[in-house]
Design an enzyme around this catalytic site. Structure first.
Site, PDB file in Angstrom:
ATOM      1  N   LYS A 127       2.938   2.038  -1.431  1.00  0.00           N
ATOM      2  CA  LYS A 127       1.587   2.827  -1.649  1.00  0.00           C
ATOM      3  C   LYS A 127       0.610   2.286  -0.855  1.00  0.00           C
ATOM      4  CE  LYS A 127       2.429   4.939  -5.632  1.00  0.00           C
ATOM      5  NZ  LYS A 127       2.789   4.504  -7.029  1.00  0.00           N
ATOM      6  N   HIS A 130      -5.351  -0.062   0.034  1.00  0.00           N
ATOM      7  CA  HIS A 130      -6.721   0.420   0.276  1.00  0.00           C
ATOM      8  C   HIS A 130      -7.975  -0.482  -0.244  1.00  0.00           C
ATOM      9  CE1 HIS A 130      -7.060   1.476  -3.952  1.00  0.00           C
ATOM     10  NE2 HIS A 130      -5.819   2.021  -3.990  1.00  0.00           N
ATOM     11  N   HIS A 133      -7.901  -2.159  -3.056  1.00  0.00           N
ATOM     12  CA  HIS A 133      -7.212  -3.789  -3.406  1.00  0.00           C
ATOM     13  C   HIS A 133      -7.975  -4.846  -3.042  1.00  0.00           C
ATOM     14  CE1 HIS A 133      -3.500  -0.786  -3.467  1.00  0.00           C
ATOM     15  NE2 HIS A 133      -3.604  -1.680  -4.690  1.00  0.00           N
TER      16      HIS A 133
END
Ligand code: ARG
Length: 572
Positions: A127, A130, A133
Protein backbone atom coordinates in the site's frame (compact mmCIF):
# COMPACT_ATOMS: atom_id res chain seq x y z
CA UNK A 1 22.95 21.25 37.43
CA UNK A 2 21.80 22.67 40.72
CA UNK A 3 18.19 21.86 41.37
CA UNK A 4 17.15 25.12 43.00
CA UNK A 5 13.87 23.75 44.27
CA UNK A 6 15.71 21.01 46.12
CA UNK A 7 18.34 23.36 47.55
CA UNK A 8 15.72 25.88 48.67
CA UNK A 9 13.65 23.12 50.28
CA UNK A 10 16.67 22.03 52.33
CA UNK A 11 17.29 25.59 53.48
CA UNK A 12 13.69 26.15 54.51
CA UNK A 13 13.51 22.73 56.19
CA UNK A 14 16.21 23.89 58.60
CA UNK A 15 13.84 26.65 59.67
CA UNK A 16 10.60 24.68 59.82
CA UNK A 17 10.83 21.66 62.07
CA UNK A 18 7.40 20.24 61.23
CA UNK A 19 7.88 19.71 57.51
CA UNK A 20 10.34 17.52 55.64
CA UNK A 21 12.34 18.90 52.74
CA UNK A 22 10.17 16.80 50.38
CA UNK A 23 6.96 18.29 51.73
CA UNK A 24 8.40 21.76 51.40
CA UNK A 25 9.51 21.03 47.85
CA UNK A 26 5.97 20.18 46.83
CA UNK A 27 4.76 23.50 48.28
CA UNK A 28 7.27 25.72 46.51
CA UNK A 29 5.78 27.66 43.64
CA UNK A 30 7.21 29.23 40.51
CA UNK A 31 5.44 32.61 40.27
CA UNK A 32 3.99 33.54 36.88
CA UNK A 33 5.21 37.08 37.39
CA UNK A 34 9.00 37.15 37.78
CA UNK A 35 8.62 40.31 39.88
CA UNK A 36 7.47 37.95 42.61
CA UNK A 37 10.75 36.11 42.42
CA UNK A 38 11.94 32.90 40.76
CA UNK A 39 10.50 30.77 43.55
CA UNK A 40 7.95 31.44 46.24
CA UNK A 41 7.07 29.64 49.46
CA UNK A 42 3.56 30.12 50.88
CA UNK A 43 3.30 29.95 54.67
CA UNK A 44 -0.47 29.57 55.19
CA UNK A 45 -0.24 25.90 56.11
CA UNK A 46 2.26 26.55 58.87
CA UNK A 47 0.05 28.94 60.85
CA UNK A 48 -1.72 26.21 62.77
CA UNK A 49 1.29 24.35 64.08
CA UNK A 50 3.46 27.38 64.64
CA UNK A 51 0.58 29.42 66.15
CA UNK A 52 1.74 32.52 64.35
CA UNK A 53 0.30 34.67 61.60
CA UNK A 54 1.53 33.52 58.14
CA UNK A 55 3.18 36.88 57.27
CA UNK A 56 5.19 36.70 60.48
CA UNK A 57 6.33 33.18 59.67
CA UNK A 58 7.27 34.29 56.15
CA UNK A 59 9.25 37.18 57.58
CA UNK A 60 11.17 34.89 59.90
CA UNK A 61 12.08 32.46 57.14
CA UNK A 62 13.04 35.26 54.74
CA UNK A 63 15.43 36.78 57.26
CA UNK A 64 16.98 33.44 58.14
CA UNK A 65 17.78 32.32 54.58
CA UNK A 66 18.54 35.64 52.86
CA UNK A 67 22.27 35.38 53.57
CA UNK A 68 22.72 32.38 51.25
CA UNK A 69 24.82 33.20 48.17
CA UNK A 70 22.29 31.40 45.96
CA UNK A 71 19.99 34.41 46.36
CA UNK A 72 20.22 37.93 45.04
CA UNK A 73 17.33 38.89 47.29
CA UNK A 74 14.73 37.29 49.55
CA UNK A 75 11.54 39.17 50.36
CA UNK A 76 8.51 38.61 52.51
CA UNK A 77 5.29 39.68 50.81
CA UNK A 78 2.18 38.88 52.81
CA UNK A 79 2.21 35.15 53.52
CA UNK A 80 4.90 34.44 50.93
CA UNK A 81 8.65 34.16 50.98
CA UNK A 82 9.70 35.36 47.53
CA UNK A 83 13.15 34.26 46.46
CA UNK A 84 15.22 35.78 43.69
CA UNK A 85 18.05 33.56 42.53
CA UNK A 86 21.30 35.39 41.99
CA UNK A 87 21.69 35.72 38.24
CA UNK A 88 25.37 35.23 38.45
CA UNK A 89 25.28 31.96 40.32
CA UNK A 90 22.33 30.74 38.28
CA UNK A 91 23.76 31.46 34.82
CA UNK A 92 27.19 30.27 35.90
CA UNK A 93 25.82 26.96 37.09
CA UNK A 94 23.71 26.43 33.97
CA UNK A 95 26.49 27.19 31.51
CA UNK A 96 29.02 25.06 33.41
CA UNK A 97 26.60 22.13 33.53
CA UNK A 98 25.69 22.28 29.86
CA UNK A 99 29.33 22.45 28.81
CA UNK A 100 30.27 19.59 31.13
CA UNK A 101 27.42 17.35 30.02
CA UNK A 102 27.70 18.15 26.30
CA UNK A 103 25.71 15.64 24.24
CA UNK A 104 24.31 14.21 27.48
CA UNK A 105 22.74 17.52 28.51
CA UNK A 106 18.98 17.14 28.86
CA UNK A 107 19.09 13.44 29.66
CA UNK A 108 17.95 11.91 32.94
CA UNK A 109 17.81 8.37 34.20
CA UNK A 110 14.20 7.88 35.21
CA UNK A 111 13.96 4.66 33.26
CA UNK A 112 17.00 2.99 34.76
CA UNK A 113 17.43 0.83 31.68
CA UNK A 114 13.97 -0.75 31.79
CA UNK A 115 12.37 -1.74 28.49
CA UNK A 116 9.85 0.29 26.55
CA UNK A 117 8.39 -0.95 23.28
CA UNK A 118 7.42 1.74 20.78
CA UNK A 119 5.30 0.44 17.91
CA UNK A 120 5.45 3.07 15.19
CA UNK A 121 5.26 3.70 11.46
CA UNK A 122 3.95 0.16 10.77
CA UNK A 123 2.81 0.69 7.16
CA UNK A 124 0.95 -1.90 5.14
CA UNK A 125 2.87 -3.88 2.54
CA UNK A 126 1.87 -3.13 -1.02
CA UNK A 127 0.00 0.00 0.00
CA UNK A 128 1.32 3.51 -0.64
CA UNK A 129 3.51 5.08 2.03
CA UNK A 130 1.72 8.38 1.85
CA UNK A 131 1.83 11.68 3.70
CA UNK A 132 -0.64 10.28 6.26
CA UNK A 133 2.03 7.83 7.40
CA UNK A 134 4.47 10.54 8.24
CA UNK A 135 2.71 11.17 11.50
CA UNK A 136 3.18 7.77 13.09
CA UNK A 137 6.69 7.55 11.67
CA UNK A 138 7.95 10.92 12.85
CA UNK A 139 6.03 11.15 16.14
CA UNK A 140 6.95 7.56 17.01
CA UNK A 141 10.61 8.18 16.24
CA UNK A 142 10.63 11.26 18.48
CA UNK A 143 8.89 9.41 21.32
CA UNK A 144 11.49 6.62 21.04
CA UNK A 145 14.30 9.13 21.29
CA UNK A 146 12.67 11.00 24.17
CA UNK A 147 12.30 7.75 26.13
CA UNK A 148 15.93 6.90 25.45
CA UNK A 149 16.88 10.30 26.83
CA UNK A 150 14.89 9.43 29.94
CA UNK A 151 17.06 6.37 30.51
CA UNK A 152 14.81 3.67 29.06
CA UNK A 153 15.95 0.93 26.75
CA UNK A 154 13.67 1.43 23.76
CA UNK A 155 12.73 -1.29 21.31
CA UNK A 156 11.35 0.40 18.21
CA UNK A 157 9.04 -2.02 16.42
CA UNK A 158 7.80 -1.67 12.87
CA UNK A 159 4.66 -3.79 13.09
CA UNK A 160 4.36 -4.15 9.34
CA UNK A 161 0.93 -4.89 7.90
CA UNK A 162 2.29 -7.86 5.99
CA UNK A 163 -0.44 -10.41 6.50
CA UNK A 164 -4.11 -11.02 5.97
CA UNK A 165 -6.57 -12.05 3.28
CA UNK A 166 -5.54 -9.22 0.95
CA UNK A 167 -2.35 -11.15 0.22
CA UNK A 168 -4.47 -13.99 -1.18
CA UNK A 169 -6.02 -11.45 -3.55
CA UNK A 170 -2.70 -10.00 -4.56
CA UNK A 171 -1.22 -13.39 -5.36
CA UNK A 172 -4.25 -14.34 -7.44
CA UNK A 173 -4.13 -11.05 -9.31
CA UNK A 174 -0.42 -11.43 -9.98
CA UNK A 175 -0.93 -14.93 -11.33
CA UNK A 176 -3.68 -13.81 -13.69
CA UNK A 177 -2.45 -10.44 -14.90
CA UNK A 178 0.93 -9.82 -13.35
CA UNK A 179 4.34 -9.02 -14.75
CA UNK A 180 7.57 -9.56 -12.87
CA UNK A 181 9.40 -6.56 -14.33
CA UNK A 182 6.68 -4.13 -13.29
CA UNK A 183 6.78 -5.32 -9.71
CA UNK A 184 10.53 -4.90 -9.57
CA UNK A 185 10.47 -1.46 -11.16
CA UNK A 186 7.64 0.02 -9.12
CA UNK A 187 6.55 -2.47 -6.50
CA UNK A 188 3.98 -0.54 -4.56
CA UNK A 189 2.28 1.14 -7.47
CA UNK A 190 2.12 -2.14 -9.37
CA UNK A 191 0.89 -4.25 -6.47
CA UNK A 192 -1.74 -1.65 -5.72
CA UNK A 193 -2.90 -1.85 -9.33
CA UNK A 194 -3.26 -5.62 -9.04
CA UNK A 195 -5.23 -5.22 -5.87
CA UNK A 196 -7.57 -2.68 -7.47
CA UNK A 197 -7.93 -4.80 -10.60
CA UNK A 198 -8.82 -7.80 -8.45
CA UNK A 199 -11.77 -5.94 -6.97
CA UNK A 200 -13.01 -4.75 -10.35
CA UNK A 201 -12.77 -8.24 -11.87
CA UNK A 202 -14.27 -9.96 -8.84
CA UNK A 203 -17.53 -8.08 -9.38
CA UNK A 204 -18.21 -10.02 -12.55
CA UNK A 205 -16.21 -13.12 -11.56
CA UNK A 206 -17.08 -13.88 -7.92
CA UNK A 207 -15.15 -17.16 -8.13
CA UNK A 208 -11.99 -15.03 -7.82
CA UNK A 209 -12.91 -14.42 -4.18
CA UNK A 210 -12.89 -18.16 -3.48
CA UNK A 211 -9.60 -18.52 -5.25
CA UNK A 212 -8.14 -15.74 -3.09
CA UNK A 213 -9.42 -17.31 0.11
CA UNK A 214 -7.90 -20.67 -0.84
CA UNK A 215 -4.65 -19.00 -1.75
CA UNK A 216 -4.44 -17.23 1.58
CA UNK A 217 -5.27 -20.50 3.38
CA UNK A 218 -2.36 -22.10 1.50
CA UNK A 219 -0.11 -19.23 2.50
CA UNK A 220 -1.11 -19.61 6.14
CA UNK A 221 -0.39 -23.34 5.87
CA UNK A 222 3.09 -22.53 4.56
CA UNK A 223 2.77 -23.65 0.92
CA UNK A 224 6.16 -22.90 -0.71
CA UNK A 225 4.98 -21.20 -3.93
CA UNK A 226 2.55 -18.87 -2.17
CA UNK A 227 5.08 -18.16 0.51
CA UNK A 228 7.74 -17.27 -2.02
CA UNK A 229 5.48 -14.79 -3.81
CA UNK A 230 4.37 -13.22 -0.55
CA UNK A 231 8.00 -12.94 0.58
CA UNK A 232 8.91 -11.28 -2.68
CA UNK A 233 6.08 -8.71 -2.45
CA UNK A 234 7.18 -7.99 1.10
CA UNK A 235 10.85 -7.57 0.19
CA UNK A 236 10.11 -5.28 -2.74
CA UNK A 237 7.75 -3.11 -0.66
CA UNK A 238 10.27 -2.89 2.14
CA UNK A 239 12.92 -1.65 -0.28
CA UNK A 240 10.62 1.22 -1.12
CA UNK A 241 9.80 1.95 2.54
CA UNK A 242 13.49 1.84 3.40
CA UNK A 243 14.22 4.65 0.98
CA UNK A 244 11.93 6.83 3.07
CA UNK A 245 13.42 5.62 6.36
CA UNK A 246 16.89 6.39 5.01
CA UNK A 247 15.88 9.92 4.10
CA UNK A 248 14.49 10.39 7.59
CA UNK A 249 17.42 8.63 9.28
CA UNK A 250 15.05 6.23 11.05
CA UNK A 251 15.87 2.68 12.10
CA UNK A 252 13.97 0.01 14.01
CA UNK A 253 15.10 -2.64 16.44
CA UNK A 254 12.47 -5.05 15.12
CA UNK A 255 10.48 -5.58 11.95
CA UNK A 256 8.24 -8.20 13.51
CA UNK A 257 5.04 -7.41 11.63
CA UNK A 258 1.71 -9.18 11.52
CA UNK A 259 3.03 -12.24 9.68
CA UNK A 260 5.58 -12.84 12.43
CA UNK A 261 2.71 -13.90 14.67
CA UNK A 262 1.13 -16.41 12.30
CA UNK A 263 2.64 -19.40 14.11
CA UNK A 264 2.04 -17.83 17.52
CA UNK A 265 -1.69 -17.36 16.96
CA UNK A 266 -2.98 -20.91 17.62
CA UNK A 267 -1.65 -20.91 21.18
CA UNK A 268 -3.17 -17.50 21.91
CA UNK A 269 -6.52 -18.56 20.45
CA UNK A 270 -6.41 -21.73 22.53
CA UNK A 271 -5.69 -19.67 25.62
CA UNK A 272 -8.69 -17.44 24.95
CA UNK A 273 -10.82 -20.53 24.39
CA UNK A 274 -9.61 -22.11 27.66
CA UNK A 275 -10.43 -18.89 29.48
CA UNK A 276 -13.95 -19.00 28.01
CA UNK A 277 -13.59 -15.71 26.20
CA UNK A 278 -14.66 -16.85 22.73
CA UNK A 279 -18.35 -16.66 21.87
CA UNK A 280 -19.73 -17.99 18.55
CA UNK A 281 -21.46 -15.34 16.47
CA UNK A 282 -22.73 -15.92 12.92
CA UNK A 283 -20.06 -18.49 12.22
CA UNK A 284 -17.29 -16.28 13.55
CA UNK A 285 -16.00 -16.04 17.10
CA UNK A 286 -16.03 -12.86 19.10
CA UNK A 287 -15.01 -11.53 22.50
CA UNK A 288 -17.95 -9.81 24.19
CA UNK A 289 -17.05 -6.35 25.43
CA UNK A 290 -20.44 -4.77 26.12
CA UNK A 291 -19.72 -4.77 29.89
CA UNK A 292 -17.07 -2.14 29.10
CA UNK A 293 -19.37 -0.18 26.84
CA UNK A 294 -17.41 -1.29 23.77
CA UNK A 295 -18.43 -3.03 20.55
CA UNK A 296 -17.73 -6.78 20.62
CA UNK A 297 -14.50 -7.75 18.91
CA UNK A 298 -14.47 -10.52 16.29
CA UNK A 299 -11.18 -12.42 16.67
CA UNK A 300 -11.73 -15.40 14.37
CA UNK A 301 -13.43 -15.16 10.99
CA UNK A 302 -16.04 -17.64 9.84
CA UNK A 303 -13.44 -19.30 7.60
CA UNK A 304 -11.19 -19.75 10.63
CA UNK A 305 -8.62 -17.14 9.64
CA UNK A 306 -7.26 -14.59 12.06
CA UNK A 307 -7.87 -10.85 12.10
CA UNK A 308 -5.81 -7.71 12.71
CA UNK A 309 -6.75 -7.67 16.40
CA UNK A 310 -5.93 -11.37 16.89
CA UNK A 311 -2.43 -10.66 15.67
CA UNK A 312 -2.20 -7.69 18.03
CA UNK A 313 -3.20 -9.86 20.99
CA UNK A 314 -0.46 -12.33 20.06
CA UNK A 315 1.99 -9.47 19.55
CA UNK A 316 1.30 -7.90 22.95
CA UNK A 317 1.84 -11.24 24.69
CA UNK A 318 5.00 -11.91 22.71
CA UNK A 319 6.39 -8.48 23.59
CA UNK A 320 5.66 -9.02 27.27
CA UNK A 321 7.32 -12.46 27.25
CA UNK A 322 10.31 -11.26 25.24
CA UNK A 323 10.97 -7.75 26.54
CA UNK A 324 9.17 -7.59 29.91
CA UNK A 325 8.23 -4.06 28.95
CA UNK A 326 7.28 -1.40 31.47
CA UNK A 327 5.35 0.29 28.64
CA UNK A 328 4.14 -0.89 25.25
CA UNK A 329 3.41 2.29 23.30
CA UNK A 330 1.42 2.28 20.05
CA UNK A 331 1.72 5.41 17.94
CA UNK A 332 -1.33 4.94 15.73
CA UNK A 333 -3.99 7.27 14.28
CA UNK A 334 -7.02 8.13 16.41
CA UNK A 335 -9.21 6.23 13.93
CA UNK A 336 -8.00 3.13 15.74
CA UNK A 337 -9.09 4.26 19.22
CA UNK A 338 -11.70 1.51 19.42
CA UNK A 339 -9.24 -1.14 18.30
CA UNK A 340 -6.84 -0.32 21.13
CA UNK A 341 -9.58 -0.05 23.74
CA UNK A 342 -10.70 -3.52 22.68
CA UNK A 343 -7.15 -4.83 22.73
CA UNK A 344 -6.56 -3.56 26.28
CA UNK A 345 -9.81 -5.03 27.53
CA UNK A 346 -9.20 -8.43 25.92
CA UNK A 347 -5.76 -8.62 27.53
CA UNK A 348 -7.41 -7.67 30.83
CA UNK A 349 -10.03 -10.41 30.41
CA UNK A 350 -7.20 -12.86 29.78
CA UNK A 351 -6.07 -11.97 33.29
CA UNK A 352 -2.95 -9.91 32.59
CA UNK A 353 -2.45 -6.95 34.89
CA UNK A 354 0.13 -5.49 32.50
CA UNK A 355 -2.69 -4.35 30.27
CA UNK A 356 -2.32 -1.07 32.20
CA UNK A 357 1.08 -0.63 30.56
CA UNK A 358 -0.35 -0.73 27.06
CA UNK A 359 -0.57 2.86 25.85
CA UNK A 360 -2.23 4.00 22.66
CA UNK A 361 -0.81 7.34 21.55
CA UNK A 362 -3.28 8.64 18.97
CA UNK A 363 -2.88 11.50 16.54
CA UNK A 364 -5.14 13.47 14.22
CA UNK A 365 -5.47 13.52 10.46
CA UNK A 366 -3.31 15.32 7.90
CA UNK A 367 -5.15 16.75 4.97
CA UNK A 368 -3.97 18.55 1.89
CA UNK A 369 -4.96 22.09 1.02
CA UNK A 370 -7.05 20.71 -1.84
CA UNK A 371 -9.00 18.31 0.40
CA UNK A 372 -8.67 14.99 2.20
CA UNK A 373 -6.56 12.31 0.69
CA UNK A 374 -8.21 9.57 -1.22
CA UNK A 375 -6.44 6.72 -2.95
CA UNK A 376 -9.47 6.11 -5.12
CA UNK A 377 -9.58 9.67 -6.43
CA UNK A 378 -5.87 9.74 -7.06
CA UNK A 379 -5.48 12.34 -4.28
CA UNK A 380 -2.63 10.64 -2.57
CA UNK A 381 0.66 12.27 -1.85
CA UNK A 382 3.60 9.95 -1.44
CA UNK A 383 5.80 10.70 1.50
CA UNK A 384 8.93 10.12 -0.55
CA UNK A 385 7.78 12.73 -3.06
CA UNK A 386 7.09 15.20 -0.27
CA UNK A 387 10.57 14.73 1.18
CA UNK A 388 12.23 14.99 -2.20
CA UNK A 389 10.26 18.10 -3.05
CA UNK A 390 11.27 19.65 0.28
CA UNK A 391 14.92 18.94 -0.51
CA UNK A 392 14.51 20.36 -4.01
CA UNK A 393 12.82 23.56 -2.80
CA UNK A 394 15.41 24.03 -0.09
CA UNK A 395 18.21 23.66 -2.62
CA UNK A 396 16.58 26.45 -4.67
CA UNK A 397 16.29 28.73 -1.63
CA UNK A 398 19.91 28.06 -0.68
CA UNK A 399 21.04 28.98 -4.19
CA UNK A 400 18.83 32.06 -4.48
CA UNK A 401 19.86 33.43 -1.11
CA UNK A 402 23.48 32.53 -1.66
CA UNK A 403 23.50 30.72 1.69
CA UNK A 404 26.99 29.67 2.71
CA UNK A 405 27.35 25.92 2.95
CA UNK A 406 30.14 23.38 2.65
CA UNK A 407 27.97 21.00 0.73
CA UNK A 408 24.73 22.11 -0.91
CA UNK A 409 23.37 18.58 -1.29
CA UNK A 410 23.91 17.67 2.30
CA UNK A 411 22.54 20.93 3.68
CA UNK A 412 19.52 20.83 1.37
CA UNK A 413 18.74 17.34 2.60
CA UNK A 414 19.22 18.20 6.27
CA UNK A 415 17.13 21.35 6.07
CA UNK A 416 14.48 20.10 3.62
CA UNK A 417 13.77 16.87 5.46
CA UNK A 418 14.14 18.67 8.79
CA UNK A 419 11.52 21.23 7.73
CA UNK A 420 8.94 18.52 7.12
CA UNK A 421 9.79 16.69 10.35
CA UNK A 422 9.78 19.86 12.46
CA UNK A 423 6.46 20.97 11.02
CA UNK A 424 4.99 17.59 11.83
CA UNK A 425 6.15 17.84 15.44
CA UNK A 426 5.13 21.47 15.99
CA UNK A 427 1.44 20.93 16.66
CA UNK A 428 -0.23 18.99 19.40
CA UNK A 429 -0.34 15.52 17.95
CA UNK A 430 -4.06 15.06 18.43
CA UNK A 431 -4.91 18.10 16.30
CA UNK A 432 -5.85 17.55 12.67
CA UNK A 433 -3.81 19.72 10.39
CA UNK A 434 -3.54 20.86 6.82
CA UNK A 435 -0.24 20.30 5.09
CA UNK A 436 1.01 23.52 3.50
CA UNK A 437 4.25 23.95 1.60
CA UNK A 438 4.48 27.65 2.40
CA UNK A 439 4.35 26.99 6.09
CA UNK A 440 6.78 24.09 6.05
CA UNK A 441 9.54 25.91 4.21
CA UNK A 442 9.24 29.33 5.83
CA UNK A 443 12.73 30.29 7.00
CA UNK A 444 11.41 33.03 9.29
CA UNK A 445 8.47 31.50 11.12
CA UNK A 446 8.71 29.08 14.00
CA UNK A 447 10.01 26.39 11.68
CA UNK A 448 12.77 23.83 11.36
CA UNK A 449 14.82 26.01 9.00
CA UNK A 450 14.62 28.90 11.48
CA UNK A 451 15.98 26.76 14.32
CA UNK A 452 18.66 25.19 12.14
CA UNK A 453 19.64 28.63 10.91
CA UNK A 454 19.97 29.78 14.51
CA UNK A 455 22.15 26.77 15.24
CA UNK A 456 24.39 27.63 12.29
CA UNK A 457 24.55 31.20 13.60
CA UNK A 458 25.86 29.94 16.95
CA UNK A 459 28.45 27.92 15.06
CA UNK A 460 29.44 30.92 13.00
CA UNK A 461 29.94 33.16 16.05
CA UNK A 462 32.28 30.53 17.51
CA UNK A 463 34.13 30.20 14.20
CA UNK A 464 34.56 33.95 13.91
CA UNK A 465 35.99 34.09 17.41
CA UNK A 466 38.86 31.91 16.25
CA UNK A 467 39.97 28.48 17.36
CA UNK A 468 41.82 29.56 20.44
CA UNK A 469 38.95 31.64 21.85
CA UNK A 470 36.43 28.93 21.07
CA UNK A 471 38.55 26.34 22.85
CA UNK A 472 38.81 28.57 25.92
CA UNK A 473 35.05 29.06 25.98
CA UNK A 474 34.51 25.31 25.90
CA UNK A 475 36.28 24.85 29.25
CA UNK A 476 33.52 24.49 31.86
CA UNK A 477 35.81 25.32 34.77
CA UNK A 478 36.55 28.81 33.46
CA UNK A 479 33.10 30.43 33.11
CA UNK A 480 33.11 33.95 34.58
CA UNK A 481 29.40 34.40 35.10
CA UNK A 482 29.58 38.02 36.23
CA UNK A 483 29.60 38.89 32.51
CA UNK A 484 26.39 36.99 31.90
CA UNK A 485 23.91 38.85 34.05
CA UNK A 486 22.11 40.90 31.39
CA UNK A 487 18.39 40.29 30.94
CA UNK A 488 18.80 38.43 27.63
CA UNK A 489 21.67 36.26 28.89
CA UNK A 490 19.68 35.40 31.98
CA UNK A 491 16.49 34.58 30.05
CA UNK A 492 18.43 32.36 27.67
CA UNK A 493 20.01 30.52 30.60
CA UNK A 494 16.57 30.02 32.14
CA UNK A 495 15.40 28.29 28.97
CA UNK A 496 18.44 26.02 28.94
CA UNK A 497 17.86 25.20 32.59
CA UNK A 498 14.33 24.01 31.81
CA UNK A 499 15.28 21.57 29.04
CA UNK A 500 15.62 18.40 31.18
CA UNK A 501 12.21 19.04 32.81
CA UNK A 502 10.69 19.74 29.42
CA UNK A 503 11.90 16.38 28.12
CA UNK A 504 10.41 14.61 31.15
CA UNK A 505 7.10 16.37 30.59
CA UNK A 506 7.11 15.48 26.87
CA UNK A 507 7.71 11.83 27.80
CA UNK A 508 4.92 11.79 30.39
CA UNK A 509 2.47 13.21 27.88
CA UNK A 510 3.84 11.38 24.81
CA UNK A 511 3.95 14.82 23.24
CA UNK A 512 7.08 15.69 21.24
CA UNK A 513 5.63 19.13 20.39
CA UNK A 514 6.51 20.19 23.94
CA UNK A 515 10.18 19.73 23.02
CA UNK A 516 9.70 21.36 19.61
CA UNK A 517 8.17 24.49 21.12
CA UNK A 518 10.90 24.72 23.70
CA UNK A 519 13.61 24.54 21.04
CA UNK A 520 11.92 27.42 19.26
CA UNK A 521 11.98 29.34 22.56
CA UNK A 522 15.68 28.63 22.99
CA UNK A 523 16.39 29.73 19.42
CA UNK A 524 14.45 32.95 19.99
CA UNK A 525 16.22 33.44 23.32
CA UNK A 526 19.58 33.05 21.63
CA UNK A 527 18.66 35.47 18.85
CA UNK A 528 17.63 38.06 21.41
CA UNK A 529 20.97 37.67 23.20
CA UNK A 530 22.82 37.86 19.88
CA UNK A 531 20.91 40.99 18.95
CA UNK A 532 21.25 42.76 22.33
CA UNK A 533 24.86 42.00 23.10
CA UNK A 534 28.19 42.54 21.55
CA UNK A 535 29.80 39.11 21.90
CA UNK A 536 33.29 39.41 20.40
CA UNK A 537 34.42 42.20 22.75
CA UNK A 538 38.01 43.19 23.53
CA UNK A 539 37.88 42.11 27.17
CA UNK A 540 39.09 38.51 26.98
CA UNK A 541 37.25 37.26 30.06
CA UNK A 542 33.99 38.79 28.99
CA UNK A 543 34.37 37.39 25.48
CA UNK A 544 35.10 33.90 26.82
CA UNK A 545 32.07 33.98 29.11
CA UNK A 546 29.76 35.11 26.32
CA UNK A 547 31.12 32.52 23.91
CA UNK A 548 30.54 29.87 26.59
CA UNK A 549 26.88 30.85 26.68
CA UNK A 550 26.75 30.68 22.87
CA UNK A 551 28.25 27.20 22.98
CA UNK A 552 25.76 26.16 25.67
CA UNK A 553 22.83 27.37 23.54
CA UNK A 554 24.27 25.57 20.52
CA UNK A 555 24.58 22.35 22.52
CA UNK A 556 21.02 22.59 23.81
CA UNK A 557 19.59 23.22 20.33
CA UNK A 558 21.52 20.31 18.90
CA UNK A 559 20.43 17.93 21.68
CA UNK A 560 16.85 19.07 21.33
CA UNK A 561 16.78 18.63 17.57
CA UNK A 562 18.34 15.18 17.93
CA UNK A 563 15.33 14.15 20.02
CA UNK A 564 13.08 15.08 17.12
CA UNK A 565 15.23 13.06 14.75
CA UNK A 566 16.87 16.10 13.15
CA UNK A 567 20.41 17.11 12.33
CA UNK A 568 21.81 20.59 12.49
CA UNK A 569 24.16 22.17 9.94
CA UNK A 570 27.32 23.99 11.05
CA UNK A 571 26.93 26.41 8.15
CA UNK A 572 23.82 27.74 6.55
N1 ARG B 1 -0.65 -1.29 9.78
C1 ARG B 1 -1.58 -0.52 10.52
C2 ARG B 1 -2.15 0.60 9.66
O1 ARG B 1 -1.49 1.06 8.73
C3 ARG B 1 -0.98 0.10 11.75
C4 ARG B 1 -0.45 -0.89 12.75
C5 ARG B 1 -0.24 -0.29 14.09
N2 ARG B 1 0.31 -1.21 15.04
C6 ARG B 1 -0.36 -2.19 15.64
N3 ARG B 1 0.30 -2.99 16.44
N4 ARG B 1 -1.63 -2.39 15.40
O2 ARG B 1 -3.25 1.04 9.91
Amino acid sequence: MVNFKVEISKLIAEQVADLTAEEIQSMIEVPQDTKMGDYAFPCFKLAKTLRKAPPLIAKGIAEAISGNTMFAKVEQVNAYVNMFISRESFVGDVVTSVLTEGAEFGKTNLGNGSNVVVDFSSPNIAKPFHIGHIRSTVIGNAISKIYRALGYNVIGVNHLGDYGTQFGKMIVAYRHWGNREDVINEPIKTLLEYYTKFHVEAESHPELEDEARETFAKLEAGAPEEKELWQWFRDESLKEFNRVYDLLGITFESYAGESFYSDKMPAVIQEMRDKNLLVPSQGAEIVELSQFGLTDAPVIKSDGSSIYITRDIAAAKYRMDTYHFVKDIYVVASQQNLHFQQLKRIIELMGYEWTKDIVHVPFGLVSLEEGTMSTRHGRVVFLEDVLNKAIEETRKIIQEKGVATDNIEETAKMVGVGAVVFNELSNNRIKDYVFSWNKVLDFNGETGPYVQYTYARCASVLRNAGEEAAAKAADPSAVKAEYLTSESAYQLARLLYQLPEIIIDAGDKYEPSIVTRHIVDIAQGFNRFYHDEHILVDNEEEKTAKLALVLAAKTAIRNGLALLGMDAPERM
